[in-house]
Scaffold this motif. Structure first.
Motif, mmCIF file in Angstrom:
data_model
loop_
_atom_site.group_PDB
_atom_site.id
_atom_site.type_symbol
_atom_site.label_atom_id
_atom_site.label_comp_id
_atom_site.label_asym_id
_atom_site.label_seq_id
_atom_site.Cartn_x
_atom_site.Cartn_y
_atom_site.Cartn_z
ATOM 1 N N UNK A 19 45.246 13.153 75.820
ATOM 2 C CA UNK A 19 45.520 13.088 77.255
ATOM 3 C C UNK A 19 45.702 11.701 77.833
ATOM 4 N N UNK A 20 45.511 10.626 77.041
ATOM 5 C CA UNK A 20 45.516 9.307 77.659
ATOM 6 C C UNK A 20 46.914 8.802 78.004
ATOM 7 N N UNK A 21 47.942 9.354 77.400
ATOM 8 C CA UNK A 21 49.298 9.058 77.866
ATOM 9 C C UNK A 21 49.549 9.654 79.243
ATOM 10 N N UNK A 22 49.079 10.879 79.448
ATOM 11 C CA UNK A 22 49.158 11.512 80.768
ATOM 12 C C UNK A 22 48.376 10.685 81.781
ATOM 13 N N UNK A 23 47.164 10.256 81.395
ATOM 14 C CA UNK A 23 46.340 9.456 82.306
ATOM 15 C C UNK A 23 47.052 8.179 82.717
ATOM 16 N N UNK A 24 47.720 7.505 81.770
ATOM 17 C CA UNK A 24 48.442 6.273 82.096
ATOM 18 C C UNK A 24 49.548 6.535 83.105
ATOM 19 N N UNK A 25 50.266 7.637 82.943
ATOM 20 C CA UNK A 25 51.336 7.980 83.894
ATOM 21 C C UNK A 25 50.766 8.216 85.287
ATOM 22 N N UNK A 26 49.671 8.943 85.373
ATOM 23 C CA UNK A 26 49.078 9.248 86.677
ATOM 24 C C UNK A 26 48.504 7.995 87.328
ATOM 25 N N UNK A 27 47.877 7.126 86.552
ATOM 26 C CA UNK A 27 47.332 5.896 87.112
ATOM 27 C C UNK A 27 48.418 5.005 87.686
#
Length: 561
Positions: free
Chosen positions: A134-142
């Motif tokens: 999920x950390x690629x998704x987290x980077x996009x949202x941040x």
């Protein structure tokens, strides 16, 4: 400072789910993030075949149809959308979403996640994709994305990503990430958490279950619920059933964390509210799962209808005629017969007086399953058993797919967050990893006190849910009282399971014990052959294997009945 809870919902459990679910979830109540899960092993094969016909395809087109009606709603309500509908082409879907937003005049920032596609490194595969976290998704949202499109991430990553972005979790926050993984696993199949496909479905109104949502907290705990006024119901049973779905042992491994399912604690927190807490996490394995699909050959089938008397003799005649004449010169690599006794004596309709004899053939050569089968089957029309007819004439034979699972070191996968402005942010794996090991079976509960028993179906006291992972199937079985758990844990051994499910008799079967859930999870290796796309058995995804188990009779203490 403690951050407010994250309200994260689900609007799709598979490619083909309810089209109006996106609107239902956006209008039914408050949300911060709305997820959609469109990918499964079979879906990757379908999208791979789509891409063969059109290189610009490879994503779930229904997501665009849903978004066209709901993009304005999501923007007005400030709900961010995270979906794996990108499939094999997340960049293509992200571009299509931008084009849609421009046409509708709605300002949204669209990012996508890539790096999962390893097809080029696996010659002969139609698709080969690593399961990202999920950390690629987290980077996009941040970085401010309103919509995040991914390819093959784990289903739970659709929740761990938004949670990590919202709460500021780092990759070593294993307990918190494990809580989010469990929440994501409950949400991922949509209405299966709200009464759909549920063993005790008669306990609520499940004609049109609402989609689930999780109120996720900073410590990783959550409450599973649904919007007010929607159908279905949420209780400890519906959540337990989904927790057991398509899992194995106590360690539920993923790219972000290995969640310990044996630490999950469930509490009814009010009507349609189940609290999940106590979840512990461990460092993830050093490898990522890789799912590969390929074309396995060609398949054909014909179903002969046998009516009235002498069913067994009629079936024997068909088999002898086909073996002697149809397959004399060129026998397909695999020939399978199955007689399904749907007939009954003295039936008052022709259909209920009839049995079905199913012939399935497979071979790498299309000719071997096409003309030979169809010609021979049709030629029996006036020369076969009395009352000869078939459900449909066999065709030329259709290609079938094979799913295979592998692994690749985490460091060899280039996980990337691609932002709306074109920036490409590498997503590094966490520093720690832990090899996956089985958890020793915990001590059993005290054996039940002796007493009178009655021969009855297992399902009178136990629920079950089953599913597929490649060629394997799992069957989760649970009960709702401590007394029933004492009996189940001692009674439903591997040997007992094999007796009740004869198909498993010659296959490896592993029993996993989850006392906090009062559950047993059985993994049956190889029962599905080469996976769902190969259609190895009558129920190719083992969706009803658990219900078959519940229908089997054994001696049950009368006190439990």
């Amino acid at each position: 400072m403690t951050r407010p809870a994250l309200r994260i919902g689900n609007a799709s459990g598979f490619y083909g789910d309810r089209l109006d679910a996106l609107r239902e979830m956006l209008t039914g109540g408050e949300l911060d993030v709305l997820t959609g899960d469109y990918l499964a092993e079979l879906t990757m094969l379908i999208l791979g075949r789509d891409r063969l016909k059109d290189p610009s395809a490879g994503y779930a087109r229904t997501f665009l149809r849903q978004l066209e009606e709901c993009l304005g709603l999501a923007h007005d309500r400030r709900v961010r959308i995270v979906t794996n509908a990108g499939g094999l082409n997340p960049a293509g879907l992200a571009d299509a979403v931008r084009a849609l937003a421009d046409r509708l005049g709605i300002p949204v920032r669209v990012a996508h996640v890539e790096g999962d596609d390893l097809t080029a490194a696996h010659p002969g595969s139609l698709t080969a994709h690593a399961y990202l976290g999920g950390f690629g998704i987290a980077a996009c949202l941040r970085e401010g994305a309103d919509i995040v499109v991914t390819g093959r991430v784990t289903d739970a990553a659709l929740v761990t990503g938004p949670a990590a972005a919202h709460f500021g979790w780092t990759p070593d926050a294993y307990d918190r990430l494990a809580g989010a993984v469990v929440a994501g696993h409950v949400l991922e199949c949509g209405t299966q958490a709200t009464g759909g496909n549920y063993a005790f479905f008669r306990e609520g109104d499940v004609r049109r279950p609402g989609f689930p949502l999780a109120e996720l907290h900073e410590d990783g705990s959550c409450v599973i619920t649904k919007h007010p006024g929607t159908g279905g119901f949420v209780d400890i049973g519906t959540v337990t059933a989904q927790l057991l779905y398509e899992t194995g042992g106590a360690r539920y491994a993923g790219p972000d964390v290995t969640a310990r399912l044996d630490t999950v604690r469930l509490t009814q927190d009010g009507p349609d509210r189940v609290r999940i807490d106590g979840v512990r996490g461990e460092a993830p394995p050093p490898t990522l799962k890789v799912g590969r699909t390929r074309l396995g050959g060609f398949r054909n089938e014909v179903v002969f209808v046998l009516t009235g008397l002498d069913i067994e003799a009629k079936a024997a005649l068909v088999r002898e005629q086909m073996d002697t004449y149809a397959f004399a010169k060129s026998r397909p690599e695999e020939v399978r017969w199955e007689l399904v006794r749907t007939d009954r004596p003295d039936a008052d309709t022709e259909e209920t007086a009839s049995a079905l004899l199913r012939l399935v053939v497979r071979d790498p050569r299309q000719d071997a399953v096409g003309r030979a089968l169809s010609g021979a089957a049709v030629e029996l029309a006036l020369a076969g058993y009395p009352g000869f007819h078939v459900l449909a004439p066999p065709g030329k034979g259709a290609p079938y797919g094979v799913f295979e699972a592998g692994a690749v070191p985490r460091g060899e996968v280039g996980h990337l967050a691609v932002l709306d402005d074109g920036r490409r942010l590498p997503v590094a794996p966490g520093d720690d990893s832990r090899a996956l090991e089985a958890v020793p079976e915990p001590p059993p509960p005290a054996p039940p006190a002796p007493g009178p028993v009655r021969r009855a179906p297992l399902g009178l006291v136990a629920g079950a849910r089953s599913g597929d992972k490649g060629g394997d199937a799992n069957v989760g079985v649970w009960v709702r009282t401590d007394e029933a758990w004492q009996w189940l844990a001692h009674t439903l051994t591997v040997d007992a399971f094999r007796r009740l499910i004869p198909e498993s008799a010659g296959l490896p079967v592993t029993r996993h014990v989850l006392p906090r859930l009062r559950a047993l999870n059985f993994v049956v290796e190889g029962i599905l052959g080469a996976g769902v796309a190969a259609q190895h058995r009558f129920d190719p995804q083992a969706k009803a294997l658990g219900e078959w188990l519940r229908s089997r009779h054994l001696d049950i203490p009368e006190a439990l009945l």
